[in-house]
Design a protein around this motif. Structure first.
Motif, PDB file in Angstrom:
ATOM      1  N   UNK A  65      86.955  67.005  58.140  1.00 12.72           N
ATOM      2  CA  UNK A  65      85.602  66.996  58.698  1.00 12.72           C
ATOM      3  C   UNK A  65      85.424  68.273  59.502  1.00 12.72           C
ATOM      4  N   UNK A  66      84.389  69.058  59.184  1.00  8.17           N
ATOM      5  CA  UNK A  66      84.084  70.250  59.967  1.00  8.17           C
ATOM      6  C   UNK A  66      83.340  69.830  61.228  1.00  8.17           C
ATOM      7  N   UNK A  67      83.761  70.371  62.344  1.00 12.09           N
ATOM      8  CA  UNK A  67      83.116  70.080  63.630  1.00 12.09           C
ATOM      9  C   UNK A  67      82.435  71.344  64.139  1.00 12.09           C
ATOM     10  N   UNK A  68      81.307  71.184  64.820  1.00  4.43           N
ATOM     11  CA  UNK A  68      80.599  72.361  65.339  1.00  4.43           C
ATOM     12  C   UNK A  68      81.379  73.138  66.394  1.00  4.43           C
ATOM     13  N   UNK A  94      85.329  67.118  53.371  1.00  6.40           N
ATOM     14  CA  UNK A  94      86.046  67.413  52.122  1.00  6.40           C
ATOM     15  C   UNK A  94      86.960  66.247  51.789  1.00  6.40           C
ATOM     16  N   UNK A  95      86.866  65.799  50.536  1.00  7.98           N
ATOM     17  CA  UNK A  95      87.674  64.684  50.065  1.00  7.98           C
ATOM     18  C   UNK A  95      87.873  64.821  48.565  1.00  7.98           C
ATOM     19  N   UNK A  96      89.090  64.704  48.120  1.00  9.68           N
ATOM     20  CA  UNK A  96      89.421  64.760  46.686  1.00  9.68           C
ATOM     21  C   UNK A  96      88.864  65.997  45.991  1.00  9.68           C
ATOM     22  N   UNK A  97      88.930  67.140  46.660  1.00 16.27           N
ATOM     23  CA  UNK A  97      88.486  68.383  46.047  1.00 16.27           C
ATOM     24  C   UNK A  97      86.979  68.564  46.021  1.00 16.27           C
ATOM     25  N   UNK A 146      85.888  78.088  62.563  1.00 16.47           N
ATOM     26  CA  UNK A 146      85.391  76.717  62.717  1.00 16.47           C
ATOM     27  C   UNK A 146      86.527  75.792  63.089  1.00 16.47           C
ATOM     28  N   UNK A 147      86.168  74.698  63.705  1.00 18.99           N
ATOM     29  CA  UNK A 147      87.152  73.655  63.993  1.00 18.99           C
ATOM     30  C   UNK A 147      87.038  72.607  62.895  1.00 18.99           C
ATOM     31  N   UNK A 148      88.167  72.205  62.370  1.00 19.41           N
ATOM     32  CA  UNK A 148      88.196  71.164  61.350  1.00 19.41           C
ATOM     33  C   UNK A 148      89.161  70.077  61.795  1.00 19.41           C
ATOM     34  N   UNK A 149      88.755  68.846  61.558  1.00 19.19           N
ATOM     35  CA  UNK A 149      89.612  67.711  61.845  1.00 19.19           C
ATOM     36  C   UNK A 149      90.159  67.238  60.506  1.00 19.19           C
ATOM     37  N   UNK A 150      91.484  67.257  60.383  1.00 21.78           N
ATOM     38  CA  UNK A 150      92.145  66.838  59.150  1.00 21.78           C
ATOM     39  C   UNK A 150      92.820  65.502  59.401  1.00 21.78           C
ATOM     40  N   UNK A 151      92.513  64.549  58.502  1.00 21.06           N
ATOM     41  CA  UNK A 151      93.034  63.193  58.666  1.00 21.06           C
ATOM     42  C   UNK A 151      93.761  62.788  57.389  1.00 21.06           C
ATOM     43  N   UNK A 152      95.073  62.539  57.454  1.00 25.41           N
ATOM     44  CA  UNK A 152      95.775  62.020  56.278  1.00 25.41           C
ATOM     45  C   UNK A 152      95.386  60.554  56.079  1.00 25.41           C
ATOM     46  N   UNK A 207      64.526  46.027  53.390  1.00 25.21           N
ATOM     47  CA  UNK A 207      65.780  45.753  54.086  1.00 25.21           C
ATOM     48  C   UNK A 207      66.638  46.992  54.237  1.00 25.21           C
ATOM     49  N   UNK A 208      65.993  48.140  54.407  1.00 24.64           N
ATOM     50  CA  UNK A 208      66.746  49.389  54.584  1.00 24.64           C
ATOM     51  C   UNK A 208      67.617  49.286  55.824  1.00 24.64           C
ATOM     52  N   UNK A 209      68.902  49.255  55.630  1.00 24.27           N
ATOM     53  CA  UNK A 209      69.833  49.207  56.750  1.00 24.27           C
ATOM     54  C   UNK A 209      70.126  50.620  57.205  1.00 24.27           C
ATOM     55  N   UNK A 210      70.577  50.744  58.433  1.00 27.17           N
ATOM     56  CA  UNK A 210      70.989  52.059  58.917  1.00 27.17           C
ATOM     57  C   UNK A 210      72.223  52.464  58.145  1.00 27.17           C
ATOM     58  N   UNK A 211      72.146  53.589  57.498  1.00 28.20           N
ATOM     59  CA  UNK A 211      73.284  54.085  56.731  1.00 28.20           C
ATOM     60  C   UNK A 211      73.202  55.593  56.687  1.00 28.20           C
ATOM     61  N   UNK A 212      74.361  56.229  56.781  1.00 25.81           N
ATOM     62  CA  UNK A 212      74.373  57.678  56.687  1.00 25.81           C
ATOM     63  C   UNK A 212      74.191  58.067  55.237  1.00 25.81           C
ATOM     64  N   UNK A 213      73.864  59.314  55.048  1.00 22.12           N
ATOM     65  CA  UNK A 213      73.738  59.835  53.706  1.00 22.12           C
ATOM     66  C   UNK A 213      74.857  60.831  53.493  1.00 22.12           C
ATOM     67  N   UNK A 214      75.536  60.708  52.380  1.00 24.33           N
ATOM     68  CA  UNK A 214      76.625  61.620  52.046  1.00 24.33           C
ATOM     69  C   UNK A 214      76.272  62.243  50.718  1.00 24.33           C
ATOM     70  N   UNK A 215      75.895  63.514  50.757  1.00 25.79           N
ATOM     71  CA  UNK A 215      75.471  64.203  49.551  1.00 25.79           C
ATOM     72  C   UNK A 215      76.404  65.355  49.264  1.00 25.79           C
ATOM     73  N   UNK A 216      76.605  65.682  47.968  1.00 26.45           N
ATOM     74  CA  UNK A 216      77.444  66.827  47.634  1.00 26.45           C
ATOM     75  C   UNK A 216      76.881  68.093  48.266  1.00 26.45           C
TER      76      UNK A 216
END
Length: 110
Positions: free
Chosen positions: A13-16, A78-81, A41-47, A99-108
């Motif tokens: 995950x890229x962080x500001x 970034x995930x799976x290339x 940039x700062x990036x958080x890497x999580x195995x 019934x739109x629930x709160x949900x983030x959007x994850x787009x390429x």
């Protein structure tokens, strides 16, 4: 990250800023996350340890909360290339639509 000859799948995950990367790591306290500096940039890497699918859901839910708490407009993940842009969850509409629930959007990312 390598353990006993096995390569753990990673989500990044890229962080500001480094400070915001640290706040994300504190939220991910159950996971062995690390900060890496890359191209200014700062990036958080999580195995992704254990059940990878469950870990991805946990990380993305945590990132959603982090985006909202710190008023971050978007984060590249970034995930799976693949690279995705994650935006904060939308607030549910008061109109009582479908019934739109709160949900983030994850787009390429482009």
């Amino acid at each position: 990250m390598e353990r006993s000859g096995l390569v753990a799948e990673l989500i990044t995950v890229e962080a500001p800023s480094t400070d915001l990367a640290r706040t994300l790591i504190r939220r991910l306290r159950e996971l062995p996350a690390e900060i890496e500096q890359s191209a200014g940039r700062a990036e958080v890497t999580i195995p992704l340890v254990g059940n990878a699918e469950r870990a991805v859901v946990e990380v993305l839910n945590t990132v959603d909360e982090w985006l909202v708490e710190h008023a971050i407009e978007q984060a590249r993940v970034r995930l799976n290339g693949h690279v995705y842009t994650l935006t904060p969850p939308r607030k549910p509409r008061a109109s009582g639509g479908r019934g739109d629930a709160a949900a983030s959007e994850m787009t390429p990312a482009r």
